[in-house]
Design an enzyme around this catalytic site. Structure first.
Site, PDB file in Angstrom:
ATOM      1  N   THR A   1      31.144  47.014  27.410  1.00  0.00           N
ATOM      2  CA  THR A   1      31.258  46.169  26.227  1.00  0.00           C
ATOM      3  C   THR A   1      31.506  44.714  26.616  1.00  0.00           C
ATOM      4  OG1 THR A   1      32.794  45.695  24.417  1.00  0.00           O
ATOM      5  CG2 THR A   1      33.687  46.953  26.213  1.00  0.00           C
ATOM      6  N   ASP A   2      31.189  43.805  25.706  1.00  0.00           N
ATOM      7  CA  ASP A   2      31.498  42.383  25.959  1.00  0.00           C
ATOM      8  C   ASP A   2      33.005  42.118  25.876  1.00  0.00           C
ATOM      9  OD1 ASP A   2      31.823  42.689  23.198  1.00  0.00           O
ATOM     10  OD2 ASP A   2      30.560  40.988  22.646  1.00  0.00           O
ATOM     11  N   GLU A   3      33.758  43.094  25.330  1.00  0.00           N
ATOM     12  CA  GLU A   3      35.193  42.848  25.116  1.00  0.00           C
ATOM     13  C   GLU A   3      35.956  42.704  26.438  1.00  0.00           C
ATOM     14  OE1 GLU A   3      36.913  45.102  21.873  1.00  0.00           O
ATOM     15  OE2 GLU A   3      34.960  45.311  20.928  1.00  0.00           O
TER      16      GLU A   3
ATOM     17  N   TYR B   1      41.948  49.034  24.843  1.00  0.00           N
ATOM     18  CA  TYR B   1      40.544  49.480  24.902  1.00  0.00           C
ATOM     19  C   TYR B   1      39.783  48.661  25.936  1.00  0.00           C
ATOM     20  CZ  TYR B   1      35.565  49.534  23.680  1.00  0.00           C
ATOM     21  OH  TYR B   1      34.193  49.598  23.740  1.00  0.00           O
TER      22      TYR B   1
ATOM     23  N   LYS C   1      38.077  49.743  29.574  1.00  0.00           N
ATOM     24  CA  LYS C   1      36.643  49.600  29.868  1.00  0.00           C
ATOM     25  C   LYS C   1      36.458  48.703  31.102  1.00  0.00           C
ATOM     26  CE  LYS C   1      33.478  50.899  27.867  1.00  0.00           C
ATOM     27  NZ  LYS C   1      32.700  52.170  27.956  1.00  0.00           N
TER      28      LYS C   1
HETATM   29  P1  NAD Z   1      31.828  56.506  19.601  1.00  0.00           P
HETATM   30  O1  NAD Z   1      33.311  56.475  19.530  1.00  0.00           O
HETATM   31  O2  NAD Z   1      31.028  56.510  18.350  1.00  0.00           O
HETATM   32  O3  NAD Z   1      31.350  57.770  20.468  1.00  0.00           O
HETATM   33  C1  NAD Z   1      31.984  58.156  21.644  1.00  0.00           C
HETATM   34  C2  NAD Z   1      31.502  59.553  22.001  1.00  0.00           C
HETATM   35  O4  NAD Z   1      32.135  59.950  23.227  1.00  0.00           O
HETATM   36  C3  NAD Z   1      31.880  60.614  20.955  1.00  0.00           C
HETATM   37  O5  NAD Z   1      30.774  61.447  20.688  1.00  0.00           O
HETATM   38  C4  NAD Z   1      32.998  61.398  21.623  1.00  0.00           C
HETATM   39  O6  NAD Z   1      33.054  62.758  21.220  1.00  0.00           O
HETATM   40  C5  NAD Z   1      32.621  61.268  23.089  1.00  0.00           C
HETATM   41  N1  NAD Z   1      33.792  61.432  23.983  1.00  0.00           N
HETATM   42  C6  NAD Z   1      34.999  60.828  23.871  1.00  0.00           C
HETATM   43  N2  NAD Z   1      35.815  61.248  24.857  1.00  0.00           N
HETATM   44  C7  NAD Z   1      35.093  62.121  25.613  1.00  0.00           C
HETATM   45  C8  NAD Z   1      35.383  62.882  26.785  1.00  0.00           C
HETATM   46  N3  NAD Z   1      36.597  62.837  27.362  1.00  0.00           N
HETATM   47  N4  NAD Z   1      34.415  63.671  27.307  1.00  0.00           N
HETATM   48  C9  NAD Z   1      33.179  63.719  26.723  1.00  0.00           C
HETATM   49  N5  NAD Z   1      32.870  63.046  25.605  1.00  0.00           N
HETATM   50  C10 NAD Z   1      33.809  62.250  25.057  1.00  0.00           C
HETATM   51  O7  NAD Z   1      31.442  55.252  20.510  1.00  0.00           O
HETATM   52  P2  NAD Z   1      30.186  54.276  20.450  1.00  0.00           P
HETATM   53  O8  NAD Z   1      30.484  53.184  19.510  1.00  0.00           O
HETATM   54  O9  NAD Z   1      28.952  55.069  20.304  1.00  0.00           O
HETATM   55  O10 NAD Z   1      30.250  53.661  21.928  1.00  0.00           O
HETATM   56  C11 NAD Z   1      29.597  54.301  23.010  1.00  0.00           C
HETATM   57  C12 NAD Z   1      29.814  53.496  24.269  1.00  0.00           C
HETATM   58  O11 NAD Z   1      29.311  52.170  24.102  1.00  0.00           O
HETATM   59  C13 NAD Z   1      31.286  53.334  24.656  1.00  0.00           C
HETATM   60  O12 NAD Z   1      31.372  53.442  26.051  1.00  0.00           O
HETATM   61  C14 NAD Z   1      31.644  51.944  24.184  1.00  0.00           C
HETATM   62  O13 NAD Z   1      32.656  51.388  24.992  1.00  0.00           O
HETATM   63  C15 NAD Z   1      30.319  51.221  24.374  1.00  0.00           C
HETATM   64  N6  NAD Z   1      30.087  50.082  23.481  1.00  0.00           N
HETATM   65  C16 NAD Z   1      30.226  50.224  22.123  1.00  0.00           C
HETATM   66  C17 NAD Z   1      29.946  49.135  21.295  1.00  0.00           C
HETATM   67  C18 NAD Z   1      30.043  49.272  19.788  1.00  0.00           C
HETATM   68  O14 NAD Z   1      29.923  48.264  19.083  1.00  0.00           O
HETATM   69  N7  NAD Z   1      30.229  50.452  19.227  1.00  0.00           N
HETATM   70  C19 NAD Z   1      29.549  47.920  21.836  1.00  0.00           C
HETATM   71  C20 NAD Z   1      29.417  47.821  23.228  1.00  0.00           C
HETATM   72  C21 NAD Z   1      29.679  48.910  24.034  1.00  0.00           C
HETATM   73  P1  TYD Z   2      35.644  46.703  14.707  1.00  0.00           P
HETATM   74  O1  TYD Z   2      34.492  47.234  13.936  1.00  0.00           O
HETATM   75  O2  TYD Z   2      36.882  47.525  14.848  1.00  0.00           O
HETATM   76  O3  TYD Z   2      35.084  46.267  16.138  1.00  0.00           O
HETATM   77  P2  TYD Z   2      35.822  45.438  17.358  1.00  0.00           P
HETATM   78  O4  TYD Z   2      37.271  45.392  17.110  1.00  0.00           O
HETATM   79  O5  TYD Z   2      35.471  46.281  18.549  1.00  0.00           O
HETATM   80  O6  TYD Z   2      35.162  44.094  17.372  1.00  0.00           O
HETATM   81  O7  TYD Z   2      36.082  45.323  14.058  1.00  0.00           O
HETATM   82  C1  TYD Z   2      35.181  44.235  13.902  1.00  0.00           C
HETATM   83  C2  TYD Z   2      35.977  43.047  13.386  1.00  0.00           C
HETATM   84  O8  TYD Z   2      36.449  43.340  12.069  1.00  0.00           O
HETATM   85  C3  TYD Z   2      37.213  42.740  14.209  1.00  0.00           C
HETATM   86  O9  TYD Z   2      37.393  41.343  14.285  1.00  0.00           O
HETATM   87  C4  TYD Z   2      38.338  43.384  13.435  1.00  0.00           C
HETATM   88  C5  TYD Z   2      37.874  43.265  11.987  1.00  0.00           C
HETATM   89  N1  TYD Z   2      38.320  44.343  11.086  1.00  0.00           N
HETATM   90  C6  TYD Z   2      38.939  44.046   9.875  1.00  0.00           C
HETATM   91  O10 TYD Z   2      39.128  42.861   9.533  1.00  0.00           O
HETATM   92  N2  TYD Z   2      39.340  45.068   9.071  1.00  0.00           N
HETATM   93  C7  TYD Z   2      39.137  46.375   9.397  1.00  0.00           C
HETATM   94  O11 TYD Z   2      39.553  47.298   8.638  1.00  0.00           O
HETATM   95  C8  TYD Z   2      38.479  46.687  10.636  1.00  0.00           C
HETATM   96  C9  TYD Z   2      38.245  48.111  11.067  1.00  0.00           C
HETATM   97  C10 TYD Z   2      38.086  45.626  11.446  1.00  0.00           C
END
Ligand code: NAD
Ligand code: TYD
Length: 378
Positions: free
Chosen positions: A135-137, A184, A188
């Site tokens: 992630t970019d975080e 988090y 990562k």
């Molecule tokens: P998500 O939370 O929707 O899905 C995570 C999946 O991992 C779930 O299906 C869960 O059951 C599985 N999981 C969790 N713990 C596990 C374990 N111990 N063993 C096997 N499976 C397990 O997450 P997402 O939003 O789809 O993100 C997927 C990946 O992309 C993550 O690594 C996250 O850090 C990265 N990412 C997410 C975003 C975003 O905006 N959602 C952006 C950049 C990177």
């Molecule tokens: P989120 O979807 O949790 O992603 P991330 O924290 O990984 O960026 O949140 C996106 C943005 O929205 C973040 O700045 C937090 C804000 N946010 C709210 O203001 N209210 C909410 O209930 C949630 C879940 C997020």
């Protein structure tokens, strides 16, 4: 060419889009989806492809070294795309240990299983790939800033030459120093370091990508966009953290999945690529777009749901601004996001409104019963 690819976390939000793309696009590949099915994993996300002959689901925990190793041997795995993680910042603030366990120890156990398996083969690491999704975080937070006399968001030009709007003069590059703030992002960041260490120490062919915030169908409704769409539909309060001034850089999830496919096949070993669509939004502005879109699609008068906006206590350590520069990926591999944000949001809102049952099943907990029946009682 036939390949056996293990995708971890394939029942989650991004993973399910990636699994669908790979299963549809590569009938000769075998896609093995390994997922623990935590609260965030939902097999209903993959209903349309679950019976495909090139798709296998395995319920497993990436922290379980033996089971990961045995699976790699059984399915002759030559590529791993690792997405499984705990992914919600608010949960990491409440329960950091779970994040360290899954994101750090889980990644390490996968790396070690892949290392032991691949090093035991005559060809060793040749033709293998361990691709870690990050992630970019991990880069921390950027400032809100603007050139003198110019109001944000202001027009700027990326190093790719692309014009876009920005809320600051600085961006995350592949060379930006890691500076995570939440449990988090710290977990990562740690996992990214382990992946790179396995390349540098053992010669494992690894790739890491860092992507901005994703949005689209099948996102668990604890994250901003699906939570707010659902709350607007149900006339529930919209909890805006702080003043809603934080900036996030949004990418449609299918564009992320396409980037992963491209990088898995054509990316250079040991490289890092940033993935993002130069699409920065203040939270409060995106919330207003959601309100406008949901109200229009539900036939409510314009502005009807604005009264749901409720400012609440800010998230602890809330990162102010994320903004990815993805020029390297665009220039080296020719990737581009396919959708304009307006189109992506319209599609997304329509999907959640049309798939009310999907969200209702999550809220009622029914989706967990579904997979328990399918995978635990047989
Ligand atoms: P998500 O939370 O929707 O899905 C995570 C999946 O991992 C779930 O299906 C869960 O059951 C599985 N999981 C969790 N713990 C596990 C374990 N111990 N063993 C096997 N499976 C397990 O997450 P997402 O939003 O789809 O993100 C997927 C990946 O992309 C993550 O690594 C996250 O850090 C990265 N990412 C997410 C975003 C975003 O905006 N959602 C952006 C950049 C990177
Ligand atoms: P989120 O979807 O949790 O992603 P991330 O924290 O990984 O960026 O949140 C996106 C943005 O929205 C973040 O700045 C937090 C804000 N946010 C709210 O203001 N209210 C909410 O209930 C949630 C879940 C997020």
């Amino acid at each position: 060419m036939k390949r056996n690819i293990m995708v971890t976390g394939g029942a989650g939000f991004i993973g399910s889009h990636l699994v669908r793309l790979l299963v549809n696009k590569y009938p000769d590949y075998r896609i093995i989806n390994v997922d623990k099915l935590t609260y965030a994993g939902n097999l209903a996300n993959l209903k349309d492809i679950e019976d495909r002959p090139n798709y296998i689901f395995f319920k497993g925990d990436i922290c379980d070294y033996d089971s990961m190793y045995n699976l790699m041997v059984e399915y002759v795995i030559d590529g791993i795309i690792h997405l499984a993680a705990e992914s919600h910042v608010d949960r990491s603030i409440k329960d950091p240990f779970t994040f360290a366990r899954t994101n750090v120890m889980g990644t390490l156990s996968l790396l070690q299983a892949a290392r032991v398996y691949w090093e035991s083969l005559p060809e060793k690491y040749e033709g293998k790939r361990f691709y870690h999704i990050s992630t970019d975080e991990v880069y921390g937070a950027l400032e809100l800033s603007h050139p003198e006399g110019v109001e944000p968001p202001f027009k700027t030009v990326a190093s790719s030459g692309e014009h876009h709007l920005a809320y600051g003069t600085d961006f995350f590059y592949e060379t930006t120093k890691y500076n995570p703030h939440s449990p988090y992002s710290a977990s990562k960041a740690s996992s990214d370091h382990f992946v790179r260490a396995y390349h540098d120490t053992y010669g494992m062919p690894t790739i890491v990508t860092n992507c901005s915030n994703n949005y689209g169908p099948y996102q668990f409704p604890e994250k901003l966009i699906p939570l707010f769409i659902n709350n607007i539909r149900q006339r529930k309060p919209l909890p805006v953290y702080g003043k809603g001034e934080n900036v996030r850089d949004w990418l449609y999830v299918v564009d992320h999945a396409c980037a992963i496919d491209m990088i898995f096949h054509n990316g250079k070993i040991a490289e890092t690529y940033n993935i993002g669509g130069f699409n920065e939004w203040k939270n409060i502005d995106i919330i207003k777009v959601l309100i406008k879109t949901v109200d229009r699609l539900l036939g409510n008068p314009e502005g009807y749901s604005l009264d749901l906006i409720t400012y609440v206590t800010d998230r602890a350590g809330h990162d102010l601004r994320y903004a990815i520069d993805s020029t390297k990926l665009q220039k080296e591999l020719g990737w581009e996001p396919s959708l304009q944000f307006e189109e992506g949001i319209e599609k997304t809102v329509r999907w959640y409104l049309d798939n009310q049952e999907w969200i209702d099943n999550i809220i009622s907990g029914d989706y967990e019963k579904y997979y328990k029946d399918m995978y635990e009682n047989r």
